[in-house]
Design a protein around this motif. Structure first.
Motif, mmCIF file in Angstrom:
data_model
loop_
_atom_site.group_PDB
_atom_site.id
_atom_site.type_symbol
_atom_site.label_atom_id
_atom_site.label_comp_id
_atom_site.label_asym_id
_atom_site.label_seq_id
_atom_site.Cartn_x
_atom_site.Cartn_y
_atom_site.Cartn_z
ATOM 1 N N LYS A 144 0.847 -1.188 0.000
ATOM 2 C CA LYS A 144 0.000 0.000 0.000
ATOM 3 C C LYS A 144 0.888 1.244 0.000
ATOM 4 N N VAL A 145 0.542 2.214 -0.838
ATOM 5 C CA VAL A 145 1.360 3.414 -0.992
ATOM 6 C C VAL A 145 0.586 4.653 -0.581
ATOM 7 N N VAL A 146 1.186 5.420 0.324
ATOM 8 C CA VAL A 146 0.705 6.753 0.678
ATOM 9 C C VAL A 146 1.674 7.749 0.063
ATOM 10 N N GLY A 147 1.188 8.622 -0.788
ATOM 11 C CA GLY A 147 2.042 9.629 -1.404
ATOM 12 C C GLY A 147 1.829 10.977 -0.762
ATOM 13 N N LEU A 148 2.922 11.618 -0.382
ATOM 14 C CA LEU A 148 2.860 12.960 0.208
ATOM 15 C C LEU A 148 3.593 13.891 -0.747
ATOM 16 N N THR A 149 2.843 14.763 -1.406
ATOM 17 C CA THR A 149 3.398 15.554 -2.495
ATOM 18 C C THR A 149 2.639 16.867 -2.612
ATOM 19 N N SER A 150 3.121 17.743 -3.468
ATOM 20 C CA SER A 150 2.395 18.963 -3.803
ATOM 21 C C SER A 150 1.730 18.761 -5.147
ATOM 22 N N VAL A 151 0.425 18.676 -5.146
ATOM 23 C CA VAL A 151 -0.320 18.420 -6.372
ATOM 24 C C VAL A 151 -0.139 19.555 -7.373
ATOM 25 N N ALA A 152 0.203 20.739 -6.895
ATOM 26 C CA ALA A 152 0.401 21.881 -7.788
ATOM 27 C C ALA A 152 1.467 21.603 -8.841
ATOM 28 N N TYR A 153 2.477 20.816 -8.492
ATOM 29 C CA TYR A 153 3.531 20.519 -9.457
ATOM 30 C C TYR A 153 2.991 19.721 -10.644
ATOM 31 N N ALA A 154 2.032 18.842 -10.394
ATOM 32 C CA ALA A 154 1.455 18.060 -11.481
ATOM 33 C C ALA A 154 0.619 18.935 -12.406
ATOM 34 N N GLU A 155 0.202 20.070 -11.911
ATOM 35 C CA GLU A 155 -0.607 20.989 -12.702
ATOM 36 C C GLU A 155 0.229 22.033 -13.433
ATOM 37 N N GLU A 156 1.442 22.288 -12.929
ATOM 38 C CA GLU A 156 2.228 23.403 -13.463
ATOM 39 C C GLU A 156 3.597 23.014 -14.004
ATOM 40 N N THR A 157 3.984 21.748 -13.888
ATOM 41 C CA THR A 157 5.284 21.307 -14.405
ATOM 42 C C THR A 157 5.098 20.064 -15.260
ATOM 43 N N LYS A 158 6.147 19.683 -15.959
ATOM 44 C CA LYS A 158 6.124 18.501 -16.806
ATOM 45 C C LYS A 158 6.777 17.336 -16.079
ATOM 46 N N SER A 159 6.151 16.170 -16.157
ATOM 47 C CA SER A 159 6.722 14.980 -15.536
ATOM 48 C C SER A 159 8.054 14.633 -16.170
ATOM 49 N N ARG A 160 8.977 14.112 -15.341
ATOM 50 C CA ARG A 160 10.259 13.644 -15.835
ATOM 51 C C ARG A 160 10.288 12.123 -15.991
ATOM 52 N N HIS A 161 9.139 11.486 -15.777
ATOM 53 C CA HIS A 161 9.067 10.041 -15.963
ATOM 54 C C HIS A 161 8.544 9.747 -17.358
ATOM 55 N N SER A 162 9.016 8.652 -17.929
ATOM 56 C CA SER A 162 8.673 8.321 -19.310
ATOM 57 C C SER A 162 7.166 8.169 -19.531
ATOM 58 N N SER A 163 6.439 7.843 -18.472
ATOM 59 C CA SER A 163 4.994 7.664 -18.587
ATOM 60 C C SER A 163 4.241 8.985 -18.642
ATOM 61 N N GLY A 164 4.922 10.065 -18.256
ATOM 62 C CA GLY A 164 4.266 11.361 -18.181
ATOM 63 C C GLY A 164 3.408 11.532 -16.944
ATOM 64 N N THR A 165 3.504 10.569 -16.013
ATOM 65 C CA THR A 165 2.698 10.612 -14.803
ATOM 66 C C THR A 165 3.507 11.131 -13.619
ATOM 67 N N TYR A 166 2.811 11.298 -12.510
ATOM 68 C CA TYR A 166 3.401 11.843 -11.286
ATOM 69 C C TYR A 166 3.161 10.866 -10.133
ATOM 70 N N LEU A 167 3.831 11.118 -9.035
ATOM 71 C CA LEU A 167 3.638 10.288 -7.848
ATOM 72 C C LEU A 167 2.161 10.161 -7.493
ATOM 73 N N LYS A 168 1.442 11.244 -7.564
ATOM 74 C CA LYS A 168 0.034 11.243 -7.152
ATOM 75 C C LYS A 168 -0.823 10.264 -7.947
ATOM 76 N N ASP A 169 -0.345 9.889 -9.126
ATOM 77 C CA ASP A 169 -1.123 9.010 -9.992
ATOM 78 C C ASP A 169 -0.980 7.533 -9.639
ATOM 79 N N HIS A 170 -0.154 7.206 -8.660
ATOM 80 C CA HIS A 170 0.152 5.797 -8.380
ATOM 81 C C HIS A 170 0.090 5.498 -6.879
ATOM 82 N N CYS A 171 -0.857 6.104 -6.198
ATOM 83 C CA CYS A 171 -0.943 5.959 -4.736
ATOM 84 C C CYS A 171 -2.330 5.487 -4.321
#
Length: 255
Positions: A144-171
């Motif tokens: 089980k994964v709990v992600g603690l992040t700033s969701v604003a980054y997913a709205e205002e920056t580009k993902s650096r992962h090949s999937s184009g997703t962010y931590l928040k998308d996999h929790c």
């Protein structure tokens, strides 16, 4: 402008900004913080283990819950060599390693984490390969994964992962720290860059709120929470020794 005039009130402004962020988190994230605390309580009660992970300065709130007076003895740090903090030389190596594909899988494959455990992943931006892949791979293993992040980054920056997703998308649970992009609360004429970050203050508070909720939930269920006491109070070492013996199979920072 005199130096004293330029700097006057900056401390108050910083405290006000941090307090405002804490209030935002309290009011907006309370239900999710409760859910995260209950998930940890469920896992402790079921005999599972708890781990926390963060890279760079995001490691500080993770470390703050491990072997901590007033904290749960079963909180363990998932350590990734080179990204734990600024003790590595050069300090920029940690930032570079966060962008390396495949590192998370290697870490999890050699870690004690098992299906049914909980992993708290802390990443302010949530955009780098390491935290994203850590969450993806952990969930694939039944963790089980709990992600603690700033969701604003997913709205205002580009993902650096090949999937184009962010931590928040996999929790399983996402806790939004509400930290604005750039992590700096103050500006001043004559200073080109914003300054005074608040992410560590806010994220550490969220982590402690989750742990407090877990402890309270266990107590409500009639389970004594495995809390540590300060070693600087009389009887503290004896108390901690007993707790660590009882939960030895779930504590990895002593091995």
């Amino acid at each position: 402008m005199a130096e004293s005039d330029r700097s006057e009130g900056l401390a108050d402004r910083y405290f006000d900004a941090a307090i405002d962020l804490l209030r935002q988190v309290r009011d907006a994230e309370g239900d999710r913080i409760t859910a995260a605390g209950r998930l940890i309580a469920d896992t402790v009660e079921a005999g599972g283990r708890i781990f926390s992970f963060g890279a760079g300065h995001s490691s500080l709130p993770a470390q703050d819950t491990v072997y901590r007076a007033g904290g749960l003895a079963v909180m363990n740090l998932l350590s990734v060599p080179g990204v734990v903090g600024v003790d590595v030389r050069p300090a920029t190596l940690g930032s570079a390693l966060e962008r390396v594909d495949g590192l998370a899988a290697a870490v999890l494959d050699t870690s004690p984490l098992e299906a049914g455990d909980v992993l708290v992943i802390i990443s302010l931006s949530g955009r780098n390969a390491l935290p994203v892949e850590m969450a993806i791979n952990a969930r694939a293993l039944g963790i089980k994964v709990v992600g603690l992040t700033s969701v604003a980054y997913a709205e205002e920056t580009k993902s650096r992962h090949s999937s184009g997703t962010y931590l928040k998308d996999h929790c399983d649970i996402v806790l939004d720290s509400r930290i604005p992009v750039g992590d700096a609360e103050l500006t001043l004429p004559g200073i080109e860059a914003p300054f005074a970050p608040a992410s560590t203050v806010v994220t550490s508070a969220i982590m402690q709120a989750v742990v407090a909720t877990a402890a309270g939930t266990l107590a409500e269920r009639g389970v004594e929470p495995p809390l540590l006491r300060s070693g600087n109070v009389d009887g503290g070492h004896e108390w901690n020794g007993r707790v660590m013996r009882e939960y030895a199979d779930r504590i990895f920072y002593r091995h």
